[in-house]
Design an enzyme around this catalytic site. Structure first.
Site, short mmCIF file in Angstrom:
data_model
loop_
_atom_site.label_atom_id
_atom_site.label_comp_id
_atom_site.label_asym_id
_atom_site.label_seq_id
_atom_site.Cartn_x
_atom_site.Cartn_y
_atom_site.Cartn_z
N GLU A 35 -2.61 10.38 3.28
CA GLU A 35 -3.70 10.55 4.23
C GLU A 35 -3.67 11.98 4.75
O GLU A 35 -2.66 12.41 5.33
CB GLU A 35 -3.59 9.55 5.38
CG GLU A 35 -3.81 8.11 4.94
CD GLU A 35 -3.66 7.13 6.08
OE1 GLU A 35 -4.50 6.23 6.19
OE2 GLU A 35 -2.68 7.26 6.86
N ASP A 69 0.25 5.36 0.59
CA ASP A 69 -0.81 6.22 1.14
C ASP A 69 -0.49 7.69 1.14
O ASP A 69 0.59 8.10 1.59
CB ASP A 69 -1.07 5.86 2.62
CG ASP A 69 -1.67 4.50 2.82
OD1 ASP A 69 -2.45 4.06 1.98
OD2 ASP A 69 -1.34 3.87 3.85
N GLU A 76 0.84 -1.20 0.00
CA GLU A 76 0.00 0.00 0.00
C GLU A 76 0.88 1.24 0.00
O GLU A 76 1.93 1.28 0.66
CB GLU A 76 -0.92 0.00 1.22
CG GLU A 76 -1.95 1.11 1.25
CD GLU A 76 -2.98 0.89 2.35
OE1 GLU A 76 -3.39 -0.27 2.55
OE2 GLU A 76 -3.36 1.87 3.02
#
Length: 254
Positions: A72, A70, A68
Protein backbone atom coordinates in the site's frame (compact mmCIF):
# COMPACT_ATOMS: atom_id res chain seq x y z
CA UNK A 1 -16.53 15.59 -8.65
CA UNK A 2 -13.18 13.86 -8.89
CA UNK A 3 -11.59 10.94 -10.68
CA UNK A 4 -9.42 8.07 -9.57
CA UNK A 5 -7.74 6.77 -12.71
CA UNK A 6 -5.64 3.66 -13.33
CA UNK A 7 -3.66 3.48 -16.55
CA UNK A 8 -2.84 -0.14 -17.41
CA UNK A 9 -1.45 -1.15 -20.78
CA UNK A 10 -3.02 2.02 -22.23
CA UNK A 11 -6.45 1.09 -20.80
CA UNK A 12 -7.97 3.62 -18.41
CA UNK A 13 -10.20 2.65 -15.49
CA UNK A 14 -11.99 5.49 -13.74
CA UNK A 15 -14.48 5.85 -10.92
CA UNK A 16 -16.21 9.11 -10.09
CA UNK A 17 -15.74 10.10 -6.49
CA UNK A 18 -15.77 13.12 -4.24
CA UNK A 19 -15.31 14.39 -0.73
CA UNK A 20 -16.87 12.01 1.74
CA UNK A 21 -17.19 9.15 -0.75
CA UNK A 22 -14.72 6.81 0.93
CA UNK A 23 -15.61 3.96 -1.43
CA UNK A 24 -14.42 5.92 -4.48
CA UNK A 25 -11.89 3.71 -6.21
CA UNK A 26 -10.66 2.07 -9.39
CA UNK A 27 -9.04 -1.32 -9.72
CA UNK A 28 -8.47 -4.59 -11.55
CA UNK A 29 -7.91 -8.24 -10.59
CA UNK A 30 -6.76 -11.53 -12.04
CA UNK A 31 -9.43 -14.01 -13.13
CA UNK A 32 -7.43 -16.92 -11.70
CA UNK A 33 -6.56 -17.69 -8.09
CA UNK A 34 -3.11 -18.92 -7.07
CA UNK A 35 -1.61 -21.04 -4.32
CA UNK A 36 2.05 -19.97 -4.59
CA UNK A 37 4.30 -18.09 -6.97
CA UNK A 38 6.06 -14.86 -7.78
CA UNK A 39 3.87 -11.88 -8.64
CA UNK A 40 5.21 -8.54 -9.83
CA UNK A 41 4.00 -5.29 -11.32
CA UNK A 42 5.67 -2.08 -12.50
CA UNK A 43 3.97 0.98 -11.03
CA UNK A 44 4.32 4.74 -11.32
CA UNK A 45 2.42 6.46 -8.52
CA UNK A 46 0.20 9.56 -8.64
CA UNK A 47 2.28 12.73 -8.61
CA UNK A 48 1.75 16.21 -7.19
CA UNK A 49 -0.42 16.36 -4.06
CA UNK A 50 -1.60 12.81 -3.32
CA UNK A 51 -2.34 13.06 0.42
CA UNK A 52 -5.07 10.62 1.43
CA UNK A 53 -4.78 8.61 -1.79
CA UNK A 54 -3.79 4.94 -1.54
CA UNK A 55 -2.36 2.94 -4.43
CA UNK A 56 -2.36 -0.80 -3.70
CA UNK A 57 -0.95 -3.99 -5.22
CA UNK A 58 -1.88 -7.14 -3.33
CA UNK A 59 -2.88 -10.78 -3.21
CA UNK A 60 -6.11 -11.64 -1.42
CA UNK A 61 -8.36 -14.60 -0.76
CA UNK A 62 -12.13 -14.22 -0.66
CA UNK A 63 -14.41 -15.32 2.12
CA UNK A 64 -14.20 -15.56 5.90
CA UNK A 65 -10.85 -15.42 7.72
CA UNK A 66 -9.12 -14.22 4.60
CA UNK A 67 -5.43 -14.21 3.69
CA UNK A 68 -3.86 -11.11 2.14
CA UNK A 69 -0.41 -9.78 1.18
CA UNK A 70 -0.33 -6.01 0.70
CA UNK A 71 1.72 -3.29 -0.88
CA UNK A 72 0.00 0.00 0.00
CA UNK A 73 1.52 3.29 -1.16
CA UNK A 74 0.32 6.12 1.06
CA UNK A 75 0.19 9.49 -0.65
CA UNK A 76 1.38 12.75 0.86
CA UNK A 77 1.38 16.51 0.39
CA UNK A 78 3.39 17.71 -2.60
CA UNK A 79 7.10 17.67 -1.82
CA UNK A 80 6.76 15.14 1.02
CA UNK A 81 7.69 11.48 0.52
CA UNK A 82 5.38 8.56 -0.07
CA UNK A 83 5.24 5.84 2.57
CA UNK A 84 5.17 2.20 1.49
CA UNK A 85 3.16 0.08 3.90
CA UNK A 86 3.19 -3.72 3.75
CA UNK A 87 0.88 -6.04 5.65
CA UNK A 88 0.31 -9.77 6.00
CA UNK A 89 -3.06 -11.32 6.84
CA UNK A 90 -3.36 -15.02 7.65
CA UNK A 91 -6.60 -16.73 8.64
CA UNK A 92 -8.21 -13.32 9.12
CA UNK A 93 -5.49 -11.91 11.38
CA UNK A 94 -3.62 -8.85 10.10
CA UNK A 95 -2.30 -5.81 11.99
CA UNK A 96 1.23 -6.66 10.86
CA UNK A 97 2.06 -3.31 9.32
CA UNK A 98 5.57 -2.26 8.39
CA UNK A 99 6.28 1.13 6.82
CA UNK A 100 9.22 2.09 4.65
CA UNK A 101 10.36 5.33 3.05
CA UNK A 102 11.43 4.68 -0.53
CA UNK A 103 14.93 5.71 -1.61
CA UNK A 104 13.69 7.14 -4.93
CA UNK A 105 10.81 9.22 -6.25
CA UNK A 106 8.10 6.64 -7.11
CA UNK A 107 6.16 9.22 -9.12
CA UNK A 108 8.99 9.98 -11.56
CA UNK A 109 9.29 6.58 -13.23
CA UNK A 110 8.16 2.97 -13.09
CA UNK A 111 9.59 0.62 -10.45
CA UNK A 112 8.98 -3.08 -9.97
CA UNK A 113 7.18 -4.32 -6.87
CA UNK A 114 7.04 -8.05 -6.31
CA UNK A 115 5.78 -10.69 -3.89
CA UNK A 116 7.33 -14.14 -3.59
CA UNK A 117 4.96 -16.57 -1.83
CA UNK A 118 5.93 -20.16 -1.29
CA UNK A 119 5.54 -22.70 1.56
CA UNK A 120 8.70 -21.39 3.27
CA UNK A 121 8.59 -17.61 3.12
CA UNK A 122 6.91 -14.50 1.77
CA UNK A 123 9.27 -11.83 0.46
CA UNK A 124 8.26 -8.30 -0.57
CA UNK A 125 10.60 -6.85 -3.20
CA UNK A 126 11.19 -3.29 -4.43
CA UNK A 127 13.12 -3.64 -7.67
CA UNK A 128 15.95 -6.02 -6.65
CA UNK A 129 15.82 -5.24 -2.93
CA UNK A 130 13.94 -7.42 -0.42
CA UNK A 131 12.28 -5.10 2.09
CA UNK A 132 10.25 -7.60 4.10
CA UNK A 133 10.40 -11.32 4.90
CA UNK A 134 7.61 -13.24 6.60
CA UNK A 135 8.69 -16.80 7.37
CA UNK A 136 6.38 -19.80 7.66
CA UNK A 137 6.40 -20.35 11.42
CA UNK A 138 3.26 -22.48 11.54
CA UNK A 139 5.04 -25.65 12.69
CA UNK A 140 7.60 -24.06 15.00
CA UNK A 141 5.60 -21.22 16.60
CA UNK A 142 1.95 -21.91 15.72
CA UNK A 143 1.71 -18.67 13.71
CA UNK A 144 -0.84 -18.86 10.91
CA UNK A 145 0.61 -18.61 7.40
CA UNK A 146 -1.29 -17.61 4.23
CA UNK A 147 -2.58 -20.85 2.73
CA UNK A 148 -5.76 -19.96 0.85
CA UNK A 149 -6.03 -19.41 -2.92
CA UNK A 150 -5.55 -15.72 -3.69
CA UNK A 151 -6.25 -13.47 -6.65
CA UNK A 152 -3.81 -10.74 -7.72
CA UNK A 153 -5.30 -7.26 -7.53
CA UNK A 154 -4.43 -3.57 -7.78
CA UNK A 155 -6.44 -0.51 -6.87
CA UNK A 156 -6.41 3.23 -6.34
CA UNK A 157 -8.72 4.54 -3.65
CA UNK A 158 -9.73 7.14 -1.10
CA UNK A 159 -7.93 6.38 2.17
CA UNK A 160 -8.07 9.84 3.65
CA UNK A 161 -9.56 8.55 6.91
CA UNK A 162 -6.19 6.98 7.87
CA UNK A 163 -3.50 7.03 5.16
CA UNK A 164 -1.72 10.37 5.70
CA UNK A 165 -0.77 11.65 9.16
CA UNK A 166 -3.18 9.17 10.73
CA UNK A 167 -6.10 10.67 8.81
CA UNK A 168 -5.45 14.26 9.82
CA UNK A 169 -4.39 15.25 6.29
CA UNK A 170 -7.25 14.91 3.82
CA UNK A 171 -7.46 14.66 0.03
CA UNK A 172 -7.24 17.94 -1.83
CA UNK A 173 -9.77 17.25 -4.58
CA UNK A 174 -8.55 20.24 -6.63
CA UNK A 175 -5.65 17.96 -7.72
CA UNK A 176 -7.95 15.31 -9.18
CA UNK A 177 -7.90 13.21 -11.26
CA UNK A 178 -5.39 11.05 -9.40
CA UNK A 179 -3.63 8.71 -11.82
CA UNK A 180 -1.61 5.56 -11.18
CA UNK A 181 0.18 3.89 -14.08
CA UNK A 182 0.75 0.13 -14.30
CA UNK A 183 2.76 -2.00 -16.73
CA UNK A 184 4.64 -5.30 -16.89
CA UNK A 185 2.04 -7.30 -14.94
CA UNK A 186 3.81 -10.60 -14.30
CA UNK A 187 2.50 -13.81 -12.75
CA UNK A 188 4.62 -16.92 -12.34
CA UNK A 189 2.18 -18.84 -10.20
CA UNK A 190 0.42 -22.10 -9.49
CA UNK A 191 -3.22 -21.56 -10.41
CA UNK A 192 -5.90 -23.47 -8.49
CA UNK A 193 -9.54 -24.28 -9.14
CA UNK A 194 -10.58 -25.01 -5.54
CA UNK A 195 -9.47 -24.42 -1.95
CA UNK A 196 -6.77 -27.12 -1.98
CA UNK A 197 -3.37 -25.59 -2.74
CA UNK A 198 -1.31 -28.61 -1.68
CA UNK A 199 -0.01 -29.24 -5.19
CA UNK A 200 1.28 -25.65 -5.28
CA UNK A 201 3.84 -26.58 -2.62
CA UNK A 202 5.61 -28.99 -4.98
CA UNK A 203 9.28 -28.44 -5.84
CA UNK A 204 8.36 -28.89 -9.48
CA UNK A 205 7.68 -25.16 -9.34
CA UNK A 206 10.80 -23.02 -9.61
CA UNK A 207 9.81 -20.63 -6.82
CA UNK A 208 9.56 -23.51 -4.33
CA UNK A 209 13.09 -24.77 -4.96
CA UNK A 210 15.76 -24.64 -2.28
CA UNK A 211 17.29 -21.36 -3.49
CA UNK A 212 13.97 -19.58 -2.85
CA UNK A 213 13.39 -21.03 0.63
CA UNK A 214 15.50 -18.29 2.24
CA UNK A 215 17.45 -15.22 1.20
CA UNK A 216 21.00 -15.73 -0.02
CA UNK A 217 23.85 -13.83 1.67
CA UNK A 218 23.73 -10.85 -0.72
CA UNK A 219 19.95 -10.58 -0.44
CA UNK A 220 20.16 -10.83 3.35
CA UNK A 221 22.63 -7.92 3.50
CA UNK A 222 20.40 -5.82 1.21
CA UNK A 223 17.37 -6.68 3.34
CA UNK A 224 19.04 -5.71 6.59
CA UNK A 225 20.34 -2.47 5.08
CA UNK A 226 16.86 -1.53 3.81
CA UNK A 227 15.29 -2.28 7.20
CA UNK A 228 17.91 -0.36 9.14
CA UNK A 229 18.00 2.62 6.77
CA UNK A 230 14.49 3.13 5.43
CA UNK A 231 11.96 1.44 7.72
CA UNK A 232 10.20 3.95 9.97
CA UNK A 233 7.53 1.74 11.54
CA UNK A 234 7.43 -1.93 12.53
CA UNK A 235 4.53 -3.48 14.42
CA UNK A 236 7.04 -5.78 16.11
CA UNK A 237 8.58 -2.87 18.01
CA UNK A 238 5.33 -1.02 18.77
CA UNK A 239 5.10 -1.66 22.51
CA UNK A 240 1.93 0.39 22.86
CA UNK A 241 0.12 -2.07 20.59
CA UNK A 242 2.06 -5.17 21.53
CA UNK A 243 3.65 -5.08 25.02
CA UNK A 244 4.71 -8.63 24.24
CA UNK A 245 5.85 -8.87 20.60
CA UNK A 246 3.92 -11.34 18.44
CA UNK A 247 5.79 -14.67 18.20
CA UNK A 248 6.74 -14.29 14.52
CA UNK A 249 8.77 -11.20 15.43
CA UNK A 250 11.36 -13.29 17.27
CA UNK A 251 13.13 -14.49 14.12
CA UNK A 252 12.21 -11.66 11.77
CA UNK A 253 15.79 -11.22 10.60
CA UNK A 254 16.25 -15.01 10.26
Amino acid sequence: MALFVLVLFHVIFAVVGGRGLNAASAGFASKLSYGSGFFHLRIKLPDRDSAGVVTAFYLTSHGDKHDELDFEFLGNREGKPYTLQTNVFANGLGNREQRTLLWFDPTADFHTYGILWNPYQIVFWVDDTPIRVFKNNKASLGVDYPSKPMTVEASLWNGESWATDGGRTKIDWSYAPFKAHFQGFGVEGCSVQNSNIGDCYSNKYLWNERKYQSLDSNQQRAYEYARNTYMNYDYCTDKARYPTPPPECLNQLQ
